[in-house]
Motif scaffolding. Structure first.
Motif, mmCIF file in Angstrom:
data_model
loop_
_atom_site.group_PDB
_atom_site.id
_atom_site.type_symbol
_atom_site.label_atom_id
_atom_site.label_comp_id
_atom_site.label_asym_id
_atom_site.label_seq_id
_atom_site.Cartn_x
_atom_site.Cartn_y
_atom_site.Cartn_z
ATOM 1 N N LYS A 183 0.645 -1.468 -0.101
ATOM 2 C CA LYS A 183 -0.065 0.305 -0.254
ATOM 3 C C LYS A 183 0.745 0.944 -0.561
ATOM 4 N N ALA A 187 -2.011 5.535 3.044
ATOM 5 C CA ALA A 187 -3.286 5.282 2.839
ATOM 6 C C ALA A 187 -3.942 4.741 3.916
ATOM 7 N N ASP A 188 -3.440 4.110 4.938
ATOM 8 C CA ASP A 188 -3.714 3.459 6.089
ATOM 9 C C ASP A 188 -4.149 4.369 7.549
ATOM 10 N N ASP A 189 -3.328 5.312 7.043
ATOM 11 C CA ASP A 189 -3.574 6.880 8.306
ATOM 12 C C ASP A 189 -4.763 7.061 8.925
ATOM 13 N N ASP A 190 -4.400 6.934 9.645
ATOM 14 C CA ASP A 190 -5.856 8.085 10.774
ATOM 15 C C ASP A 190 -5.510 9.678 10.625
ATOM 16 N N ASN A 198 2.144 4.569 13.538
ATOM 17 C CA ASN A 198 1.651 3.407 12.838
ATOM 18 C C ASN A 198 1.060 4.351 11.299
ATOM 19 N N ASN A 199 0.856 5.336 12.000
ATOM 20 C CA ASN A 199 0.765 6.417 10.819
ATOM 21 C C ASN A 199 1.874 7.233 9.973
ATOM 22 N N ASN A 200 2.038 6.670 9.102
ATOM 23 C CA ASN A 200 3.402 7.026 7.711
ATOM 24 C C ASN A 200 3.530 8.800 8.228
ATOM 25 N N ASN A 299 5.043 1.261 11.108
ATOM 26 C CA ASN A 299 4.651 0.705 9.934
ATOM 27 C C ASN A 299 5.739 1.409 8.656
ATOM 28 N N LYS A 303 8.150 -0.028 5.641
ATOM 29 C CA LYS A 303 7.587 0.468 3.851
ATOM 30 C C LYS A 303 8.790 -0.088 3.236
#
Length: 624
Positions: A183, A187-190, A198-200, A299, A303
């Motif tokens: 991903k 893409a999956d960030d809050d 785990n936010n990028n 995360n 990556k």
């Protein structure tokens, strides 16, 4: 021989106690792998083969031209190899933002309001799983064209390095060729919170991004009308900017074209990941790999690990890490140990500018090499400019002696001014003594920036930024280099005599360094001793000794651009004894041009050598 070595290694390990023998074998292997000097040739990939000499400020790709992967022909690579190069760093390969329409290939357009220059910054990566479409003859096959270049480079016996930029990515990061299951960043960030482990990215919740106020008359694309150049960029909520600026409207002087990557450090500075145990800096990469195997990591770490391993699988031999000290050292332990488990000989080079952190990034972070910028480069630059003293150089080597092998030396790179520019030295020949010193004073790798060997002065006004540095943001030609490229004959057919003479100097020097045993051996300063004892030996001269069992060298350089220097160099007894030179008379032959020889007289363990140096002249004298 390798089979025999393996059997001996197995026997040694079977009878050893603990891990001390394993570490000894590892050290011996490292010494075998590093028995000769490394020379890195940094080439700005899009500029290398561009023969278009228009150089219109803010010129388009059609107006000013662009080089391609295919321009690195077998002939071109052979000439680079023959210059005395072991590794080639292809700068600007990962797909970064560019102002050119590639939508028919499924690539979204990039917004000039958040792109620096027209050709874009190579450090605003948009897609880590593909390459810059500008560099391909057939855009659809751009990745295959780069893979073919990797293969040609290997065929020429050159190791391949590319950039990884871990601290930030382009504001509009979007991969069109992600491997299955991968991903995009964010893409999956809050996005409702400023931070999550785990936010990028980091966010300014409920607040849209605003384009910075452009200053000093700057206008994107030089003021050209463009449908996306409207002082707007859709990013809601706003992300922190690459240099850590937290405002939704960054400054013009911030890295506004990029966003900061989150490695699990909260805005307050709390580390939400395991730290290395005390003393772990003394463990090898295998132990570091084992340490992280059962740990939960942020995360973003995963990556970038997957990105690095993807490129290793493509055949890349190493990485240059941009602004590595803006990323926690624990991440580097994790990433580099993963890389070394796949390729123990991978070449890992980091841009680090804080001397207090050097040992952390080498020992804890498992970096192979760091830029020696703020100590050797800055000091030697001042000497070249005429207001610095060679007296300051020996203390640098003394201070770094425990990590000297890890401190890569350079006089130019894409961030620094060209030596021949008026803002630096105004004369490419002033690099000669500095290059001799930089390339021979330690066991560390040497790096040369393309065009440096021809005296390129970086005087072109390409658009974004100012002259003195060859532009990395715009489509531009590199005149001195283009003359050597000679319509892609790569033979110097249009070069001036001075340019060819300078290139010959670099070729002689670099080839000597990669063949010398002594330059991977011992070092002793003799400069400070002679400053105190020797008449006419002054702060514009530098000398030191390098030796191995089979080779004894005295290196002497004159940084004075106008003055001759004649003196009797004295080599102290302590150094003579270490070099194992007995009393007697010896001849010492210059290794650069193989034309001049000097008589060394050793009496009572004191060496005396009468030397005359012309302006900017150096000798690498080898005991015959």
């Amino acid at each position: 021989m390798r089979k025999i070595y393996g059997l001996v290694s197995a026997l040694v390990l079977s009878i050893s106690i603990g891990c001390s023998s394993e570490k000894k074998i590892e050290k011996n292997k490292m010494q075998e792998d590093n028995h000769k000097k490394t020379v890195v040739y940094q080439v700005f990939t899009r500029l290398f083969g561009n023969t278009n000499a228009t150089n219109k400020p803010w010129g388009t790709i059609e107006e000013n031209g662009v080089g391609k992967f295919n321009d690195f022909t077998d002939k071109a690579l052979k000439e680079i190899k023959d210059l005395g190069v072991t590794h080639i760093w292809y700068t600007g390969v990962p797909h970064h933002d560019v102002i050119h329409d590639y939508t028919k290939y499924g690539i979204s357009n990039d917004d000039p309001d958040v792109v620096k220059g027209r050709a874009g910054s190579p450090y605003a990566v948009k897609d880590y799983y593909n390459v810059n479409p500008d560099l391909a003859v057939n855009v659809e096959n751009r990745l295959e064209e780069f893979e073919a270049l990797i293969n040609r480079s290997h065929k020429a016996n050159l190791k391949v390095i590319i950039d990884i930029v871990p601290n930030h990515v382009a504001r509009n990061y979007q991969s069109v060729t992600n491997p299955k299951g991968t991903k995009d960043f964010g893409a999956d960030d809050d996005t409702l919170v400023a931070y999550h482990v785990n936010n990028n990215f980091y966010y300014v919740p409920n607040t849209p991004f605003e384009v910075p106020d452009f200053l000093n008359g700057y206008k994107p694309l030089g003021g050209e009308n463009h449908p996306l150049s409207d002082d707007k960029f859709d990013e809601n909520p706003a992300k922190w900017t690459g240099n850590g600026a937290r405002s939704p409207k960054p400054s013009f002087y911030d890295w506004y074209e990029t966003v900061k990557v989150n490695y699990g450090i909260s805005p307050e500075g709390k580390k939400d990941f395991d730290e290395l145990p005390k003393g772990f800096e003394n463990e090898d990469y295998k132990k570091h790999f084992e340490f992280w195997k059962d740990k939960i990591v942020p995360n973003s770490w995963i990556k970038f690990r997957d990105i690095a391993l993807y490129w290793l699988k493509k055949g890349v031999d190493g990485f240059r890490y941009d602004m590595a000290e803006m990323v926690p050292v624990e991440f580097w332990s994790y990433l580099n140990s993963n890389i070394k488990m796949k390729n123990p000989n991978a070449f890992l080079l980091a841009e680090v500018y804080n001397p207090k952190e050097y040992r952390n990034y080498i020992k804890k972070g498992k970096m192979d090499y760091l830029y020696d910028k703020v100590e050797l480069y800055d000091t030697i630059k001042h000497v070249m400019q005429g207001h610095g003293l060679t007296d300051n150089i020996p203390s640098i080597q003394e201070g770094l002696k425990d990590i000297e092998h890890h401190m890569l030396h350079f006089l130019e790179n894409h961030d620094e001014q060209r030596i021949a520019s008026p803002e630096f030295a105004g004369d490419a020949n002033k690099a000669k003594p500095a290059m001799v010193v930089s390339a021979t004073i330690s066991t560390a790798p040497t790096m040369v920036y393309f065009g440096q060997e021809l005296g390129e002065d970086g005087s072109e006004d390409a658009g974004f930024g100012s002259p003195s540095r060859t532009s990395i943001f715009d489509y531009v030609g590199v005149p001195a280099f283009q003359r050597w490229v000679n319509d892609k004959k790569f033979d110097g057919g249009q070069s001036t005599k001075e340019e060819l003479k300078l290139r010959d100097f670099y070729k002689r020097l670099l080839n000597f360094t990669i063949s010398s045993d002594a330059l991977m051996g011992e070092y002793a300063d003799i400069h400070q001793y002679n400053r105190q004892k020797t008449l006419n030996y002054n702060q514009k001269v530098l000398s030191f000794a390098r030796w191995s069992e089979n080779e004894k060298l005295i290196v002497i350089s004159n940084f004075d651009a106008i003055g001759n220097h004649r003196f009797v160099l004295e080599i102290p007894a302590e150094v003579i004894k270490k070099m194992k030179i007995k009393d007697g008379n010896y001849m010492m032959l210059d290794q650069l041009y193989q034309q001049k020889s000097f008589k060394l007289t050793v009496r009572d363990n004191i060496g005396l050598l009468t030397v005359q140096l012309a302006p900017l002249e150096s000798y690498i004298l080898k005991l015959q």
